[in-house]
Scaffold this motif. Structure first.
Motif, PDB file in Angstrom:
ATOM      1  N   ASN A  97       0.822  -1.208   0.000  1.00 45.96           N
ATOM      2  CA  ASN A  97       0.000   0.000   0.000  1.00 45.96           C
ATOM      3  C   ASN A  97       0.861   1.266   0.000  1.00 45.96           C
ATOM      4  N   GLU A  98       2.158   1.081   0.254  1.00 47.75           N
ATOM      5  CA  GLU A  98       3.070   2.221   0.302  1.00 47.75           C
ATOM      6  C   GLU A  98       3.489   2.655  -1.103  1.00 47.75           C
ATOM      7  N   THR A  99       3.883   3.890  -1.231  1.00 50.39           N
ATOM      8  CA  THR A  99       4.501   4.388  -2.463  1.00 50.39           C
ATOM      9  C   THR A  99       5.697   5.251  -2.084  1.00 50.39           C
ATOM     10  N   VAL A 100       6.560   5.505  -3.052  1.00 45.48           N
ATOM     11  CA  VAL A 100       7.742   6.342  -2.826  1.00 45.48           C
ATOM     12  C   VAL A 100       7.675   7.532  -3.787  1.00 45.48           C
ATOM     13  N   PRO A 101       7.662   8.751  -3.266  1.00 45.32           N
ATOM     14  CA  PRO A 101       7.601   9.916  -4.158  1.00 45.32           C
ATOM     15  C   PRO A 101       8.917  10.098  -4.925  1.00 45.32           C
ATOM     16  N   LEU A 102       8.807  10.339  -6.219  1.00 48.93           N
ATOM     17  CA  LEU A 102       9.982  10.584  -7.060  1.00 48.93           C
ATOM     18  C   LEU A 102       9.843  11.945  -7.733  1.00 48.93           C
ATOM     19  N   GLU A 103      10.887  12.738  -7.631  1.00 45.25           N
ATOM     20  CA  GLU A 103      10.926  14.028  -8.312  1.00 45.25           C
ATOM     21  C   GLU A 103      11.677  13.878  -9.640  1.00 45.25           C
ATOM     22  N   PRO A 104      11.331  14.636 -10.648  1.00 44.70           N
ATOM     23  CA  PRO A 104      12.026  14.553 -11.943  1.00 44.70           C
ATOM     24  C   PRO A 104      13.524  14.834 -11.800  1.00 44.70           C
ATOM     25  N   LYS A 105      14.317  14.137 -12.592  1.00 44.67           N
ATOM     26  CA  LYS A 105      15.773  14.322 -12.600  1.00 44.67           C
ATOM     27  C   LYS A 105      16.270  14.428 -14.041  1.00 44.67           C
ATOM     28  N   ASP A 106      17.531  14.862 -14.173  1.00 41.87           N
ATOM     29  CA  ASP A 106      18.120  15.015 -15.511  1.00 41.87           C
ATOM     30  C   ASP A 106      18.590  13.683 -16.097  1.00 41.87           C
ATOM     31  N   VAL A 107      18.889  12.718 -15.223  1.00 44.79           N
ATOM     32  CA  VAL A 107      19.323  11.387 -15.678  1.00 44.79           C
ATOM     33  C   VAL A 107      18.473  10.337 -14.968  1.00 44.79           C
ATOM     34  N   ILE A 108      17.878   9.434 -15.733  1.00 41.91           N
ATOM     35  CA  ILE A 108      17.085   8.336 -15.174  1.00 41.91           C
ATOM     36  C   ILE A 108      17.708   7.023 -15.610  1.00 41.91           C
ATOM     37  N   ILE A 109      18.079   6.196 -14.633  1.00 39.70           N
ATOM     38  CA  ILE A 109      18.584   4.857 -14.928  1.00 39.70           C
ATOM     39  C   ILE A 109      17.446   3.880 -14.668  1.00 39.70           C
ATOM     40  N   LEU A 110      17.048   3.153 -15.704  1.00 44.43           N
ATOM     41  CA  LEU A 110      15.975   2.166 -15.583  1.00 44.43           C
ATOM     42  C   LEU A 110      16.600   0.772 -15.644  1.00 44.43           C
ATOM     43  N   GLU A 111      16.477   0.035 -14.540  1.00 46.66           N
ATOM     44  CA  GLU A 111      17.201  -1.236 -14.412  1.00 46.66           C
ATOM     45  C   GLU A 111      16.232  -2.392 -14.185  1.00 46.66           C
TER      46      GLU A 111
END
Length: 211
Positions: A97-111
């Motif tokens: 039920n939890e979530t983690v807030p993410l702010e926009p960044k200049d580099v996104i690593i998708l793994e």
């Protein structure tokens, strides 16, 4: 956010060292405008299934992931808008039920194991990496991790590997190697390859006037 962020996809089999590669890149730019998103957080919500049914699910198949949500949130971040990243509960085998807030960044690593499998995800990426490690080494790493970190028994890890993980790797993960711009052998121990990737990212950042 001045412009579209740089998106780096890091794929590879379970235990290949893809997370180590992604973290090495992330840590190099630590303190800068960079984030890492793990595909594992986007396993589908399975709250409608019983616990026994959840245990039988194939978590190495492309259908195990909620790529629609991942793509939606990636596009939001790329457009400069914050998102609430889901959290997956490995004990209950469903979304928390939890979530983690993410702010926009200049580099996104998708793994993740299958980040190169979905064409829609690939189309978002500027750099696509595949971490290529021998099957026996990947199995040993997975065995150690699942027993020590996830409380699994030896028999259950071996059974899952032979019946699901290995065939799914051969069918779905290994073929995505052809989409990679760079194939990194060994994984996190390959310092030369990681340094080359970091230098390339640095160049792109400088060209975009982000650094």
């Amino acid at each position: 956010m001045k412009q579209k962020p740089i998106v780096i996809g890091v794929a590879g089999g379970s235990g290949s060292g893809k997370t180590s590669v992604a973290r090495a890149i992330h840590d190099h730019f630590q303190g800068g405008s960079i984030m890492m998103i793990e595909q594992d957080y986007y396993y589908k919500n399975q709250s409608h299934l019983t616990f026994e049914e959840r245990l039988k699910q194939n978590y190495d198949h492309p259908f195990a992931f909620d790529n629609d949500l991942l793509i939606e949130q990636m596009q939001e971040l790329m457009n400069g808008r914050p998102v609430e990243k889901p959290v997956y509960d490995y004990v209950q085998h469903t979304r928390s039920n939890e979530t983690v807030p993410l702010e926009p960044k200049d580099v996104i690593i998708l793994e993740g194991i299958l980040v190169l499998e979905d064409e829609r995800l690939r189309d978002l990426m500027d750099i696509k990496l595949f971490v290529d490690t021998d099957a026996d080494l990947r199995f040993i790493r997975r065995l150690t991790r699942d027993i020590t970190e996830r409380g699994r028994s030896l028999d259950s890890v071996v059974d899952q590997y032979t019946t699901i993980v290995r065939p799914m790797h051969n069918q779905f993960i290994e073929p995505t190697k052809r989409y990679a711009d760079v194939i990194i052998p060994i994984g996190g121990e390959n310092k030369v390859a990681i340094d080359i990737i970091i230098a390339k990212i640095q160049t792109i950042l400088e060209q975009k006037d982000i650094l």
